[in-house]
Design a protein around this motif. Structure first.
Motif, PDB file in Angstrom:
ATOM      1  N   ARG A  10       0.814  -1.226   0.000  1.00  0.00           N
ATOM      2  CA  ARG A  10       0.000   0.000   0.000  1.00  0.00           C
ATOM      3  C   ARG A  10       0.847   1.275   0.000  1.00  0.00           C
ATOM      4  O   ARG A  10       0.308   2.376   0.003  1.00  0.00           O
ATOM      5  CB  ARG A  10      -0.901   0.013   1.237  1.00  0.00           C
ATOM      6  CG  ARG A  10      -1.920  -1.112   1.262  1.00  0.00           C
ATOM      7  CD  ARG A  10      -2.803  -1.041   2.497  1.00  0.00           C
ATOM      8  NE  ARG A  10      -3.445   0.243   2.606  1.00  0.00           N
ATOM      9  CZ  ARG A  10      -3.643   0.889   3.757  1.00  0.00           C
ATOM     10  NH1 ARG A  10      -3.258   0.376   4.900  1.00  0.00           N
ATOM     11  NH2 ARG A  10      -4.231   2.065   3.782  1.00  0.00           N
ATOM     12  N   ASP A  12       3.262   4.466  -0.924  1.00  0.00           N
ATOM     13  CA  ASP A  12       3.239   5.424  -2.026  1.00  0.00           C
ATOM     14  C   ASP A  12       4.142   4.915  -3.146  1.00  0.00           C
ATOM     15  O   ASP A  12       5.325   4.630  -2.919  1.00  0.00           O
ATOM     16  CB  ASP A  12       3.718   6.790  -1.531  1.00  0.00           C
ATOM     17  CG  ASP A  12       3.750   7.808  -2.643  1.00  0.00           C
ATOM     18  OD1 ASP A  12       2.679   8.302  -3.022  1.00  0.00           O
ATOM     19  OD2 ASP A  12       4.870   8.081  -3.145  1.00  0.00           O
ATOM     20  N   GLU A 110       6.629   4.505   5.907  1.00  0.00           N
ATOM     21  CA  GLU A 110       5.441   4.284   5.074  1.00  0.00           C
ATOM     22  C   GLU A 110       4.265   3.801   5.914  1.00  0.00           C
ATOM     23  O   GLU A 110       3.132   4.205   5.682  1.00  0.00           O
ATOM     24  CB  GLU A 110       5.745   3.290   3.947  1.00  0.00           C
ATOM     25  CG  GLU A 110       6.573   3.879   2.835  1.00  0.00           C
ATOM     26  CD  GLU A 110       5.911   5.063   2.149  1.00  0.00           C
ATOM     27  OE1 GLU A 110       4.728   4.974   1.757  1.00  0.00           O
ATOM     28  OE2 GLU A 110       6.589   6.093   2.006  1.00  0.00           O
ATOM     29  N   ALA A 113       2.764   6.790   7.562  1.00  0.00           N
ATOM     30  CA  ALA A 113       2.010   7.594   6.589  1.00  0.00           C
ATOM     31  C   ALA A 113       0.689   6.919   6.249  1.00  0.00           C
ATOM     32  O   ALA A 113      -0.353   7.581   6.143  1.00  0.00           O
ATOM     33  CB  ALA A 113       2.841   7.817   5.329  1.00  0.00           C
ATOM     34  N   LEU A 114       0.704   5.590   6.091  1.00  0.00           N
ATOM     35  CA  LEU A 114      -0.530   4.852   5.795  1.00  0.00           C
ATOM     36  C   LEU A 114      -1.510   4.919   6.955  1.00  0.00           C
ATOM     37  O   LEU A 114      -2.719   5.067   6.752  1.00  0.00           O
ATOM     38  CB  LEU A 114      -0.212   3.395   5.468  1.00  0.00           C
ATOM     39  CG  LEU A 114       0.476   3.155   4.129  1.00  0.00           C
ATOM     40  CD1 LEU A 114       0.993   1.724   4.049  1.00  0.00           C
ATOM     41  CD2 LEU A 114      -0.459   3.462   2.982  1.00  0.00           C
ATOM     42  N   SER A 115      -0.992   4.824   8.165  1.00  0.00           N
ATOM     43  CA  SER A 115      -1.839   4.909   9.349  1.00  0.00           C
ATOM     44  C   SER A 115      -2.530   6.271   9.413  1.00  0.00           C
ATOM     45  O   SER A 115      -3.735   6.352   9.679  1.00  0.00           O
ATOM     46  CB  SER A 115      -1.014   4.673  10.606  1.00  0.00           C
ATOM     47  OG  SER A 115      -1.812   4.812  11.749  1.00  0.00           O
ATOM     48  N   GLN A 116      -1.777   7.316   9.151  1.00  0.00           N
ATOM     49  CA  GLN A 116      -2.351   8.667   9.163  1.00  0.00           C
ATOM     50  C   GLN A 116      -3.407   8.812   8.065  1.00  0.00           C
ATOM     51  O   GLN A 116      -4.470   9.387   8.285  1.00  0.00           O
ATOM     52  CB  GLN A 116      -1.245   9.718   8.982  1.00  0.00           C
ATOM     53  CG  GLN A 116      -1.733  11.136   9.102  1.00  0.00           C
ATOM     54  CD  GLN A 116      -2.363  11.427  10.457  1.00  0.00           C
ATOM     55  OE1 GLN A 116      -1.875  10.977  11.488  1.00  0.00           O
ATOM     56  NE2 GLN A 116      -3.447  12.161  10.457  1.00  0.00           N
ATOM     57  N   ARG A 117      -3.118   8.260   6.886  1.00  0.00           N
ATOM     58  CA  ARG A 117      -4.077   8.323   5.782  1.00  0.00           C
ATOM     59  C   ARG A 117      -5.348   7.554   6.127  1.00  0.00           C
ATOM     60  O   ARG A 117      -6.462   8.012   5.838  1.00  0.00           O
ATOM     61  CB  ARG A 117      -3.440   7.760   4.512  1.00  0.00           C
ATOM     62  CG  ARG A 117      -4.283   8.004   3.265  1.00  0.00           C
ATOM     63  CD  ARG A 117      -3.559   7.570   2.035  1.00  0.00           C
ATOM     64  NE  ARG A 117      -3.656   6.115   1.936  1.00  0.00           N
ATOM     65  CZ  ARG A 117      -2.965   5.379   1.092  1.00  0.00           C
ATOM     66  NH1 ARG A 117      -2.088   5.931   0.301  1.00  0.00           N
ATOM     67  NH2 ARG A 117      -3.137   4.081   1.040  1.00  0.00           N
ATOM     68  N   ASP A 118      -5.206   6.406   6.775  1.00  0.00           N
ATOM     69  CA  ASP A 118      -6.376   5.621   7.184  1.00  0.00           C
ATOM     70  C   ASP A 118      -7.221   6.377   8.206  1.00  0.00           C
ATOM     71  O   ASP A 118      -8.455   6.362   8.144  1.00  0.00           O
ATOM     72  CB  ASP A 118      -5.950   4.272   7.760  1.00  0.00           C
ATOM     73  CG  ASP A 118      -5.392   3.329   6.706  1.00  0.00           C
ATOM     74  OD1 ASP A 118      -5.561   3.606   5.497  1.00  0.00           O
ATOM     75  OD2 ASP A 118      -4.772   2.324   7.102  1.00  0.00           O
ATOM     76  N   GLU A 120      -7.437   9.647   8.540  1.00  0.00           N
ATOM     77  CA  GLU A 120      -8.126  10.728   7.823  1.00  0.00           C
ATOM     78  C   GLU A 120      -9.323  10.205   7.042  1.00  0.00           C
ATOM     79  O   GLU A 120     -10.379  10.832   7.013  1.00  0.00           O
ATOM     80  CB  GLU A 120      -7.142  11.445   6.909  1.00  0.00           C
ATOM     81  CG  GLU A 120      -6.096  12.248   7.659  1.00  0.00           C
ATOM     82  CD  GLU A 120      -4.962  12.745   6.778  1.00  0.00           C
ATOM     83  OE1 GLU A 120      -5.032  12.571   5.538  1.00  0.00           O
ATOM     84  OE2 GLU A 120      -3.988  13.287   7.337  1.00  0.00           O
ATOM     85  N   THR A 121      -9.164   9.047   6.421  1.00  0.00           N
ATOM     86  CA  THR A 121     -10.275   8.444   5.676  1.00  0.00           C
ATOM     87  C   THR A 121     -11.421   8.084   6.619  1.00  0.00           C
ATOM     88  O   THR A 121     -12.592   8.373   6.322  1.00  0.00           O
ATOM     89  CB  THR A 121      -9.800   7.177   4.929  1.00  0.00           C
ATOM     90  OG1 THR A 121      -8.794   7.550   3.997  1.00  0.00           O
ATOM     91  CG2 THR A 121     -10.954   6.505   4.201  1.00  0.00           C
TER      92      THR A 121
END
Length: 135
Positions: A10, A12, A110, A113-118, A120-121
């Motif tokens: 997952r 970037d 990464e 960053a994925l945790s933060q993106r999740d 936010e989603t």
């Protein structure tokens, strides 16, 4: 290793490709066993009945490489053979202990960053939730 693969699947794509490029000189020889894209069935579980079914098909890219006796594998969503090859390179480096600290640091960054993106989603999804009262 499983956590690293989940993160790399997952991660970037641009950052992954850029990082993997720095690993290439570390290997004596790399043999590409497979590099392809295709459709994969997407299984999902019906929470009401507890049974699994196939929701549909997802386009995936896959890479399988070898250096010496070690192998690296990458599979990512979409038609991006370079990203799946980059994932396989990082997996191979981790398997062989090549640039292990740099690879671990990349995976940890990464994952954060994925945790933060999740998060936010999930916040955006929660903002659309409607509570209904039954009379």
């Amino acid at each position: 290793m499983t956590d690293a693969l989940s993160t790399l699947a997952r991660a970037d794509a641009a950052r992954l490709k850029s990082f993997a490029e720095t690993l290439v000189p570390e290997f004596a020889e790399i043999e590409v066993l497979q590099s392809r894209s295709g459709l994969v069935m997407l299984p999902i579980r019906d929470t009401a009945k507890g049974v699994a079914f196939h929701l549909g098909e997802v386009l995936m890219s896959e890479a399988h490489i070898r250096s010496g006796d070690a192998q690296g594998y990458g599979m990512r969503k979409g038609h991006d053979l370079e990203a799946s090859m980059a994932m396989a390179l990082v997996d191979l480096a981790l398997t062989q202990g090549i640039a292990a600290e740099r690879c671990q640091a990349f995976c940890e960054n990464e994952a954060a960053a994925l945790s933060q993106r999740d998060i936010e989603t999930l916040r955006r999804v929660e903002a659309t939730r409607v509570d209904m009262e039954t009379f």
